[in-house]
Scaffold this active site. Structure first.
Site, mmCIF file in Angstrom:
data_model
loop_
_atom_site.group_PDB
_atom_site.id
_atom_site.type_symbol
_atom_site.label_atom_id
_atom_site.label_comp_id
_atom_site.label_asym_id
_atom_site.label_seq_id
_atom_site.Cartn_x
_atom_site.Cartn_y
_atom_site.Cartn_z
ATOM 1 N N CYS A 113 -20.429 71.408 30.823
ATOM 2 C CA CYS A 113 -19.158 70.269 30.364
ATOM 3 C C CYS A 113 -20.054 69.035 30.058
ATOM 4 C CB CYS A 113 -18.674 70.101 31.148
ATOM 5 S SG CYS A 113 -17.390 72.144 30.897
ATOM 6 N N HIS A 251 -15.237 63.317 29.155
ATOM 7 C CA HIS A 251 -14.672 64.622 29.165
ATOM 8 C C HIS A 251 -13.267 65.519 29.411
ATOM 9 C CE1 HIS A 251 -14.934 69.013 29.790
ATOM 10 N NE2 HIS A 251 -14.604 68.909 31.054
ATOM 11 N N ASN A 281 -9.445 71.798 27.963
ATOM 12 C CA ASN A 281 -11.078 72.203 28.130
ATOM 13 C C ASN A 281 -11.496 71.936 27.628
ATOM 14 O OD1 ASN A 281 -13.083 71.548 29.053
ATOM 15 N ND2 ASN A 281 -12.557 71.967 31.010
HETATM 16 O O1 UT7 Z 1 -15.137 70.925 32.839
HETATM 17 C C1 UT7 Z 1 -15.655 71.018 34.261
HETATM 18 C C2 UT7 Z 1 -14.708 70.472 35.660
HETATM 19 N N1 UT7 Z 1 -13.873 71.123 35.617
HETATM 20 C C3 UT7 Z 1 -12.572 70.098 36.355
HETATM 21 O O2 UT7 Z 1 -13.020 69.275 36.775
HETATM 22 C C4 UT7 Z 1 -11.822 71.075 36.910
HETATM 23 C C5 UT7 Z 1 -11.170 70.616 37.858
HETATM 24 N N2 UT7 Z 1 -10.358 70.604 38.399
HETATM 25 C C6 UT7 Z 1 -8.614 70.871 38.131
HETATM 26 O O3 UT7 Z 1 -8.808 70.392 37.159
HETATM 27 C C7 UT7 Z 1 -7.776 71.456 38.955
HETATM 28 O O4 UT7 Z 1 -7.961 72.051 40.289
HETATM 29 C C8 UT7 Z 1 -7.031 72.896 38.766
HETATM 30 C C9 UT7 Z 1 -6.404 72.262 37.214
HETATM 31 C C10 UT7 Z 1 -7.623 73.645 38.618
HETATM 32 C C11 UT7 Z 1 -6.116 72.992 39.516
HETATM 33 O O5 UT7 Z 1 -4.791 72.345 40.257
HETATM 34 P P1 UT7 Z 1 -4.887 72.093 41.796
HETATM 35 O O6 UT7 Z 1 -3.880 70.553 41.912
HETATM 36 O O7 UT7 Z 1 -5.952 71.797 42.464
HETATM 37 O O8 UT7 Z 1 -4.331 73.031 42.439
HETATM 38 P P2 UT7 Z 1 -4.562 74.048 43.253
HETATM 39 O O9 UT7 Z 1 -5.854 75.030 42.313
HETATM 40 O O10 UT7 Z 1 -4.920 73.788 44.417
HETATM 41 O O11 UT7 Z 1 -3.509 75.407 43.479
HETATM 42 C C12 UT7 Z 1 -2.512 75.470 43.643
HETATM 43 C C13 UT7 Z 1 -1.698 75.886 43.607
HETATM 44 C C14 UT7 Z 1 -2.162 77.641 44.408
HETATM 45 O O12 UT7 Z 1 -1.001 78.251 45.158
HETATM 46 P P3 UT7 Z 1 -0.679 78.252 46.776
HETATM 47 O O13 UT7 Z 1 -1.647 78.687 47.287
HETATM 48 O O14 UT7 Z 1 -0.428 76.380 46.635
HETATM 49 O O15 UT7 Z 1 0.568 79.209 47.330
HETATM 50 C C15 UT7 Z 1 -2.590 78.025 43.441
HETATM 51 O O16 UT7 Z 1 -2.300 79.529 43.471
HETATM 52 O O17 UT7 Z 1 -1.225 76.300 42.550
HETATM 53 C C16 UT7 Z 1 -1.580 77.547 42.512
HETATM 54 N N3 UT7 Z 1 -1.783 78.289 40.418
HETATM 55 C C17 UT7 Z 1 -1.437 77.461 39.542
HETATM 56 N N4 UT7 Z 1 0.192 78.568 39.844
HETATM 57 C C18 UT7 Z 1 0.697 78.730 38.357
HETATM 58 C C19 UT7 Z 1 -3.435 78.310 40.254
HETATM 59 N N5 UT7 Z 1 -3.457 78.268 39.243
HETATM 60 C C20 UT7 Z 1 -2.120 78.106 38.855
HETATM 61 C C21 UT7 Z 1 -1.578 78.759 37.370
HETATM 62 N N6 UT7 Z 1 -0.382 78.332 37.195
HETATM 63 N N7 UT7 Z 1 -2.322 78.650 35.713
#
Ligand code: UT7
Length: 324
Positions: A113, A251, A281
């Site tokens: 990225c 980004h 992204n």
């Molecule tokens: O480009 C390179 C750099 N990349 C980045 O900068 C990405 C950085 N990270 C992020 O943008 C975020 O961490 C994400 C968008 C990937 C995830 O968001 P989050 O608020 O950190 O969510 P999380 O991973 O903590 O997940 C929260 C909940 C989980 O469920 P439980 O364990 O709380 O029951 C996940 O299983 O959301 C669930 N979840 C989803 N639910 C619906 C994860 N993905 C999904 C989904 N749809 N697609």
């Protein structure tokens, strides 16, 4: 003394748009979750006839037309990608052949990225040392080809696309921070974080292409800290304060990262170019795609002070300050 000047920008997106609702039919997700957690509403996904090289070539042609220069004047092509058409040769050489500008330098840069920032800094350095007079710097990806479409934690986040800029070596008369050109750049990497964001395949390990694996929340935390740090470094190096910046072109990984980084630096959210809602992204393509979008819709104008920044797999991260 300022660095290379930006003469033009261009971008290209695959024909097909995939909405969050369409993804919700394939994996256990929803439009509400994706919009709330990421700001993404849709992404472009390449059809079989669209590859990293075809998108890169289209973006490069648009940038050349915008700059009003001929492909034959390009002596250097640096293409950032994590999704090349082939393991080798470099996709940059395919773009070079398609543009018909043979004989100059052409190679790919792999910094995921942050790839466009790495490519821009590399091209600027080569132009300053006289290796070429004009360069195309391209970020192009078909990330859809390395996504695990069963993994809802990654497949909803990415899209395909390409962006390009034409750079020209600084003239002997290059001026200070008011003159157009690259004013300062800083790049970093920390390989200790490999397992937080990587692809689980490759020619030398599995002999497969592999799929993207990411521990999102950890990456998020590192991104905000690393980006705020590198932005401060670039501003200090250029002797410019954050309130002098006209536009930040980050980004586009997550709208919440963009907000948090701007807040840490005291930059107003209105000065941050956001395209993550439309493009998702697009890895190395996201910064030049956003830059081209904001130039073409009239937001970024000649004379504006623009900060580019990115962070991604490796980890790698970097920022570059440009007077347009
Ligand atoms: O480009 C390179 C750099 N990349 C980045 O900068 C990405 C950085 N990270 C992020 O943008 C975020 O961490 C994400 C968008 C990937 C995830 O968001 P989050 O608020 O950190 O969510 P999380 O991973 O903590 O997940 C929260 C909940 C989980 O469920 P439980 O364990 O709380 O029951 C996940 O299983 O959301 C669930 N979840 C989803 N639910 C619906 C994860 N993905 C999904 C989904 N749809 N697609």
């Amino acid at each position: 003394m300022t660095g290379s000047r930006l003469l033009g920008t261009g971008s290209a997106l695959p024909r097909r748009i995939v909405t969050n609702a369409e993804l919700a039919e394939r994996v256990d997700t929803s439009d509400e979750w994706i919009v709330e957690r990421t700001g993404i509403r849709q992404r472009h996904i390449a059809e079989p006839d669209e590859t990293t090289a075809t998108l890169a070539t289209a973006a490069a042609r648009a940038a050349l037309a915008d700059a009003g220069v001929d492909a034959s004047s390009i002596g250097l092509i640096v293409l950032a990608t994590a999704t090349p058409d082939n393991t080798f040769p470099a996709t940059a050489t395919k773009v070079q052949a398609a543009l018909g500008c043979r004989g100059g330098i052409a190679f790919d840069v792999a910094a995921v990225c942050s790839g466009f920032l790495y490519a821009l800094a590399t091209a600027d350095s080569l132009l300053r040392t006289g290796m070429a007079k004009r360069a195309l710097v391209i970020g192009a990806e078909t990330f859809s080809r390395i996504l695990d479409w069963e993994d809802r934690t990654t497949c909803v986040l990415f899209g395909d696309g390409a962006g390009a800029v034409v750079l020209e070596a600084p003239g002997a008369d290059a001026g200070g921070s008011d003159a157009p050109g690259i004013l300062g750049t800083r790049l970093h990497a920390d390989g200790a974080h490999h397992d937080l964001l990587y692809v689980d395949g490759g020619p030398s390990t599995t002999q497969t292409v592999g799929h993207v694996r990411m521990r999102g929340p950890e990456v998020f935390r590192h991104a905000v800290v690393n980006l705020a740090g590198v932005l401060k470094e670039v501003l200090e190096e250029a002797g410019i304060s954050s309130n002098e910046i006209d536009w930040v072109v980050p980004h586009q990984a997550n709208a919440r990262i963009l907000d948090a980084t701007a807040k840490k630096l005291g930059i107003s959210p209105e000065k941050v170019v956001v395209t993550v809602d439309r493009h998702a992204n697009t890895s190395a393509a996201s910064v030049p795609l956003a830059l081209d979008t904001a130039r073409r819709d009239g937001r970024i104008k000649p004379g504006d002070l623009v900060m580019l920044e990115a962070m991604g797999g490796g980890f790698t991260w970097g920022a570059s300050l440009i007077r347009m």
